[in-house]
Design an enzyme around this catalytic site. Structure first.
Site, PDB file in Angstrom:
ATOM      1  N   LYS A 108       0.864  -1.189   0.000  1.00 61.75           N
ATOM      2  CA  LYS A 108       0.000   0.000   0.000  1.00 61.75           C
ATOM      3  C   LYS A 108       0.891   1.225   0.000  1.00 61.75           C
ATOM      4  O   LYS A 108       1.734   1.366   0.890  1.00 61.75           O
ATOM      5  CB  LYS A 108      -0.836   0.028   1.280  1.00 61.75           C
ATOM      6  CG  LYS A 108      -2.299  -0.321   1.072  1.00 61.75           C
ATOM      7  CD  LYS A 108      -3.033  -0.325   2.394  1.00 61.75           C
ATOM      8  CE  LYS A 108      -3.997   0.830   2.521  1.00 61.75           C
ATOM      9  NZ  LYS A 108      -4.800   0.717   3.764  1.00 61.75           N
ATOM     10  N   ASP A 251     -16.938  -0.792  -0.325  1.00 57.09           N
ATOM     11  CA  ASP A 251     -15.608  -1.167  -0.832  1.00 57.09           C
ATOM     12  C   ASP A 251     -14.634  -1.409   0.313  1.00 57.09           C
ATOM     13  O   ASP A 251     -13.500  -1.815   0.075  1.00 57.09           O
ATOM     14  CB  ASP A 251     -15.056  -0.078  -1.764  1.00 57.09           C
ATOM     15  CG  ASP A 251     -15.051   1.291  -1.100  1.00 57.09           C
ATOM     16  OD1 ASP A 251     -16.133   1.747  -0.694  1.00 57.09           O
ATOM     17  OD2 ASP A 251     -13.974   1.900  -0.973  1.00 57.09           O
ATOM     18  N   ASP A 261      -9.072  -2.013   5.771  1.00 57.40           N
ATOM     19  CA  ASP A 261      -9.002  -0.573   5.508  1.00 57.40           C
ATOM     20  C   ASP A 261      -9.146   0.260   6.773  1.00 57.40           C
ATOM     21  O   ASP A 261     -10.158   0.915   7.015  1.00 57.40           O
ATOM     22  CB  ASP A 261     -10.025  -0.161   4.428  1.00 57.40           C
ATOM     23  CG  ASP A 261      -9.523  -0.536   3.041  1.00 57.40           C
ATOM     24  OD1 ASP A 261      -8.455  -1.175   2.959  1.00 57.40           O
ATOM     25  OD2 ASP A 261     -10.179  -0.196   2.047  1.00 57.40           O
TER      26      ASP A 261
HETATM   27  P1  AMP Z   1     -10.127   4.382   1.065  1.00 56.02           P
HETATM   28  O1  AMP Z   1     -10.734   5.618   1.605  1.00 56.02           O
HETATM   29  O2  AMP Z   1      -8.726   4.142   1.548  1.00 56.02           O
HETATM   30  O3  AMP Z   1     -10.984   3.180   1.244  1.00 56.02           O
HETATM   31  O4  AMP Z   1      -9.962   4.615  -0.489  1.00 56.02           O
HETATM   32  C1  AMP Z   1     -11.045   4.835  -1.359  1.00 56.02           C
HETATM   33  C2  AMP Z   1     -10.547   4.799  -2.773  1.00 56.02           C
HETATM   34  O5  AMP Z   1      -9.618   5.861  -3.021  1.00 56.02           O
HETATM   35  C3  AMP Z   1      -9.831   3.525  -3.153  1.00 56.02           C
HETATM   36  O6  AMP Z   1     -10.164   3.244  -4.490  1.00 56.02           O
HETATM   37  C4  AMP Z   1      -8.376   3.897  -3.015  1.00 56.02           C
HETATM   38  O7  AMP Z   1      -7.538   3.092  -3.808  1.00 56.02           O
HETATM   39  C5  AMP Z   1      -8.373   5.343  -3.491  1.00 56.02           C
HETATM   40  N1  AMP Z   1      -7.281   6.135  -2.902  1.00 56.02           N
HETATM   41  C6  AMP Z   1      -7.164   6.544  -1.623  1.00 56.02           C
HETATM   42  N2  AMP Z   1      -6.021   7.226  -1.452  1.00 56.02           N
HETATM   43  C7  AMP Z   1      -5.383   7.268  -2.645  1.00 56.02           C
HETATM   44  C8  AMP Z   1      -4.145   7.819  -3.120  1.00 56.02           C
HETATM   45  N3  AMP Z   1      -3.329   8.500  -2.322  1.00 56.02           N
HETATM   46  N4  AMP Z   1      -3.838   7.638  -4.416  1.00 56.02           N
HETATM   47  C9  AMP Z   1      -4.647   6.959  -5.229  1.00 56.02           C
HETATM   48  N5  AMP Z   1      -5.819   6.421  -4.855  1.00 56.02           N
HETATM   49  C10 AMP Z   1      -6.190   6.560  -3.577  1.00 56.02           C
HETATM   50 MG    MG Z   2     -10.732   1.366   0.929  1.00 57.34          MG
END
Ligand code: AMP
Ligand code: MG
Length: 506
Positions: A108, A251, A261
């Site tokens: 990650k 998700d 997550d």
């Molecule tokens: P999360 O809030 O971590 O569950 O992420 C939600 C979505 O945003 C997922 O598709 C992650 O892969 C994407 N995402 C979160 N942070 C980043 C980042 N820094 N760069 C690219 N995608 C991100």
């Molecule tokens: Mg996520």
């Protein structure tokens, strides 16, 4: 190193994209979980830190790795986002463990993927340390969860609201398939791929269904039911520990029933059912008390996604899905009651236990009492308290009432409850010492308290000091054991230490 296979990458090409980590400038190992690596079949103790830092920052590729980013969508705060996917996570492969389990190995923060949209694919140090501590603490607490294998400083700066040190986290999960993974294919009516994916999930997580069911709608209905049960059990674990996930988007919910997550998640200090820490959860959708209902809401989205597999006739498919979804509430309540009885030290079941526990929670909230400390203190005192106990004997528990609690008489109400608790215990034949020992095994002394995590992150960010991180990690790895040198870590935050908001920080 690890024995890797790539079964997910053999699914149709819409399920993932091939990608590669982008290198980082100066990888430096923060932590490596050698014990977990050994369980996964790799002897890493003789490898030097520089090599581990290269391998687990993405600067060098693990032998046999085939890197992919997985595709998924999801309902975020109730709204469908039709395209998400691994934007900053990369699957290196699936490890075949010595005991023949299959687990995913994922980096990650190792750079952009085709799903990154406007993101940089990177992780700041803070969220990496947080996920490391939280996921290892949850594992030690007995909660199904993804695990932390490695944390590496990247040597690069990541820009969020401020410039922050960057880091890469290595996660191990029984799989990374989310409710949103199945939703993506249902949304596009790719029913063939949806079926292949559902079969993949059955083989990976619920292989018993291959023997118990015929390969038709019955099998997929059984799959849905098993996922519903696992999620109900998972959320019951969270609730009994006072854990708030904070972003229960579809998700962020696995079909394996593992916690995944770790963003703005947090453990409650004072018990309050409506607690929300996440700064982005403005309406409290994912408040502590809402988690079971949100779990059911998410599973309803999963059921909708699986409808075409349940029955050729949609009306009948909906009826079947509803029957499966009706399992959630009773299954959750049963699991929760089992945990709460253990916390209270009750070996038998009585019809009004649920009511007794609800009464206690109301008292804890009125008295602004620290949830974890209350049960641990009760567990300790259970060894030498009986029905004849006086207010004096209860004093250490009554003293947990917050001096600024709105209700002034909480200590009196609590003492009535404690007498009732002692009466309830006395109806069982178990010795007080046995009850106390049992309770100590079910009521942690140490949880990853917000203010401790904040301290650890600050020391790492400001002073490049990782000693507080390692100390906290060690403490959290034995949450049910008294650690005489670390008594202070059992204590809730002082007024000035309280953390009221947590952030994804991604
Ligand atoms: P999360 O809030 O971590 O569950 O992420 C939600 C979505 O945003 C997922 O598709 C992650 O892969 C994407 N995402 C979160 N942070 C980043 C980042 N820094 N760069 C690219 N995608 C991100
Ligand atoms: Mg996520």
């Amino acid at each position: 190193m690890f024995r890797l296979q790539h079964r997910f990458a053999q699914l149709p090409h819409t399920c993932f994209h091939h990608c590669q980590p982008s290198s980082v400038s100066a990888p430096q190992l923060i932590a490596f979980n050698h014990e977990l690596a050994a369980q996964l079949g790799a002897d890493t103790r003789d490898l030097n830190d520089a090599l581990l830092a290269d391998l687990f920052s993405g600067n060098a590729l693990l032998p046999g790795a085939q890197v992919i980013a997985q595709n998924y969508c999801g309902h975020q705060f109730g709204q469908l986002n039709p395209q998400l996917g691994d934007g900053r996570a990369m699957l290196l492969g699936e490890i075949i463990t010595p005991d023949q389990r299959i687990v995913d190995l994922q980096l990650k923060g190792a750079g952009r993927t085709p799903f990154s949209r406007n993101g940089d694919g990177r992780s700041p140090l803070g969220p990496v340390l947080r996920e490391y501590l939280l996921s290892e603490a949850m594992h030690a607490l007995g909660v199904p969860t993804t695990r932390a294998l490695a944390a590496v400083l990247s040597g690069d700066t990541v820009y969020r609201d401020t410039a922050q040190p960057g880091a890469v986290f290595t996660r191990v999960a029984s799989s990374h398939i989310r409710i949103g993974t199945l939703q993506w294919f249902a949304l596009r009516q790719e029913h063939d791929t949806l079926t292949l994916l559902a079969d993949f999930v059955i083989e990976r997580h619920y292989p018993e269904l291959l023997e118990q069911t015929e390969p038709n709608g019955t099998r997929y209905l059984a799959l849905l039911t098993r996922i519903i049960e696992r999620q109900a059990e998972l959320i019951a674990c969270w609730m009994q520990l006072g854990f708030i996930h904070g972003v229960m988007n579809t998700d962020n919910m696995t079909v394996s029933g593992e916690t995944i997550d770790y963003g703005p998640c947090a453990f409650m200090d004072e018990y309050k059912a409506s607690t929300v820490y996440s700064a982005i959860d403005r309406r409290g959708r994912y408040a502590f008390q809402n988690q079971p209902a949100i779990g059911q809401w998410n599973l309803t989205r999963l059921a909708e996604a699986l409808l075409p597999l349940l029955h050729g006739d949609q009306t009948q498919a909906i009826e079947l899905a509803q029957t499966a979804l009706a399992r959630f509430q009773p299954h959750y309540e049963q699991a929760w009651l089992t945990h709460m009885r253990q916390k209270c030290g009750w070996f038998s079941t009585q019809a009004d236990d649920g009511l007794r526990i609800e009464q206690l929670l109301t008292i804890l909230e009125a008295g602004r009492i620290d949830y974890t400390l209350f049960f641990r203190t009760l567990a300790r005192h259970a060894a030498h308290i009986d029905v004849q106990a006086s207010a004096h004997d209860w004093q250490p528990l009554l003293a947990l009432c917050h001096p600024e609690a709105e209700r002034r008489d909480t200590d009196q109400v609590l003492s009535i409850w404690l007498h009732d608790w002692a009466r309830r215990c006395a109806q069982e034949e178990h010795r007080a010492t046995a009850r106390s020992a049992f309770m100590l095994d079910h009521n942690p002394a140490y949880i990853p308290r917000n203010h401790r995590i904040a301290e650890v992150i600050q020391a790492a960010e400001d002073d490049h000091d990782f000693a507080p991180f390692h100390t906290l990690l060690t403490i959290l790895q034995s949450p049910y054991n008294e650690q005489p040198n670390y008594q202070a870590y059992q204590q809730p935050p002082k007024a000035q230490q309280r953390v009221l908001r947590t952030f994804c920080g991604t």
